[in-house]
Design a protein around this motif. Structure first.
Motif, PDB file in Angstrom:
ATOM      1  N   THR A  79     124.139 -41.390 -37.854  1.00 11.69           N
ATOM      2  CA  THR A  79     125.333 -40.720 -38.376  1.00 11.69           C
ATOM      3  C   THR A  79     125.034 -39.916 -39.628  1.00 11.69           C
ATOM      4  O   THR A  79     125.918 -39.242 -40.147  1.00 11.69           O
ATOM      5  N   CYS A  80     123.792 -39.961 -40.117  1.00 10.67           N
ATOM      6  CA  CYS A  80     123.412 -39.286 -41.357  1.00 10.67           C
ATOM      7  C   CYS A  80     122.379 -38.194 -41.065  1.00 10.67           C
ATOM      8  O   CYS A  80     121.287 -38.481 -40.572  1.00 10.67           O
TER       9      CYS A  80
ATOM     10  N   ASP B 195     117.100 -52.309 -33.027  1.00 12.31           N
ATOM     11  CA  ASP B 195     117.411 -53.560 -33.724  1.00 12.31           C
ATOM     12  C   ASP B 195     117.711 -54.677 -32.732  1.00 12.31           C
ATOM     13  O   ASP B 195     117.306 -55.821 -32.929  1.00 12.31           O
TER      14      ASP B 195
ATOM     15  N   ILE C  87     113.351 -46.434 -40.149  1.00 13.52           N
ATOM     16  CA  ILE C  87     114.772 -46.700 -40.342  1.00 13.52           C
ATOM     17  C   ILE C  87     115.521 -45.398 -40.055  1.00 13.52           C
ATOM     18  O   ILE C  87     115.191 -44.349 -40.598  1.00 13.52           O
ATOM     19  N   LEU C  88     116.545 -45.494 -39.189  1.00 10.66           N
ATOM     20  CA  LEU C  88     117.300 -44.310 -38.790  1.00 10.66           C
ATOM     21  C   LEU C  88     118.775 -44.650 -38.667  1.00 10.66           C
ATOM     22  O   LEU C  88     119.146 -45.576 -37.955  1.00 10.66           O
ATOM     23  N   ASP C  89     119.595 -43.873 -39.366  1.00 13.63           N
ATOM     24  CA  ASP C  89     121.048 -43.939 -39.222  1.00 13.63           C
ATOM     25  C   ASP C  89     121.455 -42.643 -38.528  1.00 13.63           C
ATOM     26  O   ASP C  89     121.409 -41.570 -39.131  1.00 13.63           O
TER      27      ASP C  89
ATOM     28  N   CYS D   9     115.158 -48.171 -36.025  1.00 18.67           N
ATOM     29  CA  CYS D   9     116.088 -49.281 -36.252  1.00 18.67           C
ATOM     30  C   CYS D   9     117.058 -48.890 -37.356  1.00 18.67           C
ATOM     31  O   CYS D   9     116.726 -48.104 -38.249  1.00 18.67           O
ATOM     32  N   LEU D  10     118.237 -49.469 -37.323  1.00 17.79           N
ATOM     33  CA  LEU D  10     119.235 -49.205 -38.352  1.00 17.79           C
ATOM     34  C   LEU D  10     118.953 -49.998 -39.614  1.00 17.79           C
ATOM     35  O   LEU D  10     119.174 -49.512 -40.722  1.00 17.79           O
ATOM     36  N   THR D  11     118.430 -51.222 -39.467  1.00 17.41           N
ATOM     37  CA  THR D  11     118.187 -52.088 -40.623  1.00 17.41           C
ATOM     38  C   THR D  11     116.714 -52.431 -40.756  1.00 17.41           C
ATOM     39  O   THR D  11     115.966 -52.437 -39.770  1.00 17.41           O
TER      40      THR D  11
ATOM     41  N   SER E 276     118.947 -38.723 -42.689  1.00 13.09           N
ATOM     42  CA  SER E 276     118.163 -39.752 -42.018  1.00 13.09           C
ATOM     43  C   SER E 276     117.544 -39.205 -40.728  1.00 13.09           C
ATOM     44  O   SER E 276     116.390 -39.502 -40.412  1.00 13.09           O
TER      45      SER E 276
ATOM     46  N   THR F 195     115.675 -45.041 -30.039  1.00 14.37           N
ATOM     47  CA  THR F 195     116.616 -45.386 -31.106  1.00 14.37           C
ATOM     48  C   THR F 195     117.354 -46.673 -30.737  1.00 14.37           C
ATOM     49  O   THR F 195     117.379 -47.077 -29.588  1.00 14.37           O
TER      50      THR F 195
END
Length: 125
Positions: A85-86, A38, A81-83, A60-62, A89, A35
Motif C-alpha cells: 500500500t506504500c 508472512d 519487507i514490502l508494504d 513479507c509485511l513484517t 516501499s 509477495t
C-alpha cells in the motif's frame, strides 16, 4: 463408435503424457518474486519453490514473518519487507529485486494484481 472413443482416449493420454514431460531447466538459475510470504498461500508457495531449487525472493509485511521464513528455508531464499500500500516501499522492493537478479533476469511483462483484480499490464523490469 468404439473406434472414435478409443481415438479420443488415446489423444487424451498422449496430451497428458506430453504435458507431464514439460520441465523447466536450470531451476537454480531462475528467480521468482512472491509477495505476502508472512503466512498463507505466499508462505507455502515460497517453501515449495525453494524446496524445488528456485531462487525465491520473498516479500513479507513484517520482520517477524521474514525471519520465520528465513529460518525454515535454504540460503537460496532471500527476504525483503514490502508494504504493497506504500509507493516508497514498492519502489525500494523493485530496486532490491533488480539488485538481486542483476543481468541474469529477463524483462518480462506481467499483470499487476491487487486483491485478485488485474489492474493492467506493466513491465516487471
Amino acid at each position: 463408435m468404439c473406434l472414435f472413443l478409443a481415438a479420443l482416449l488415446a489423444l487424451y493420454i498422449l496430451r497428458r503424457w506430453h504435458r507431464e514431460r514439460q520441465v523447466v531447466g536450470n531451476l537454480p538459475d531462475k528467480h521468482v518474486f512472491i509477495t505476502g510470504c508472512d503466512s498463507g498461500f505466499g508462505h507455502l508457495l515460497a517453501k515449495q519453490l525453494d524446496g524445488r531449487g528456485l531462487r525465491v525472493l520473498a516479500a513479507c509485511l513484517t520482520e517477524q514473518g521474514a525471519e520465520r521464513l528465513r529460518q525454515a528455508m535454504s540460503g537460496r531464499l532471500q527476504t525483503v519487507i514490502l508494504d504493497v500500500t506504500c509507493s516508497d516501499s514498492i519502489a525500494a522492493a523493485t530496486a532490491w529485486v533488480e539488485g538481486q537478479v542483476g543481468d541474469r533476469g529477463e524483462a518480462w511483462r506481467c499483470p499487476l494484481l491487487l486483491c485478485g483484480l488485474v489492474l493492467g499490464w506493466f513491465p516487471c523490469s
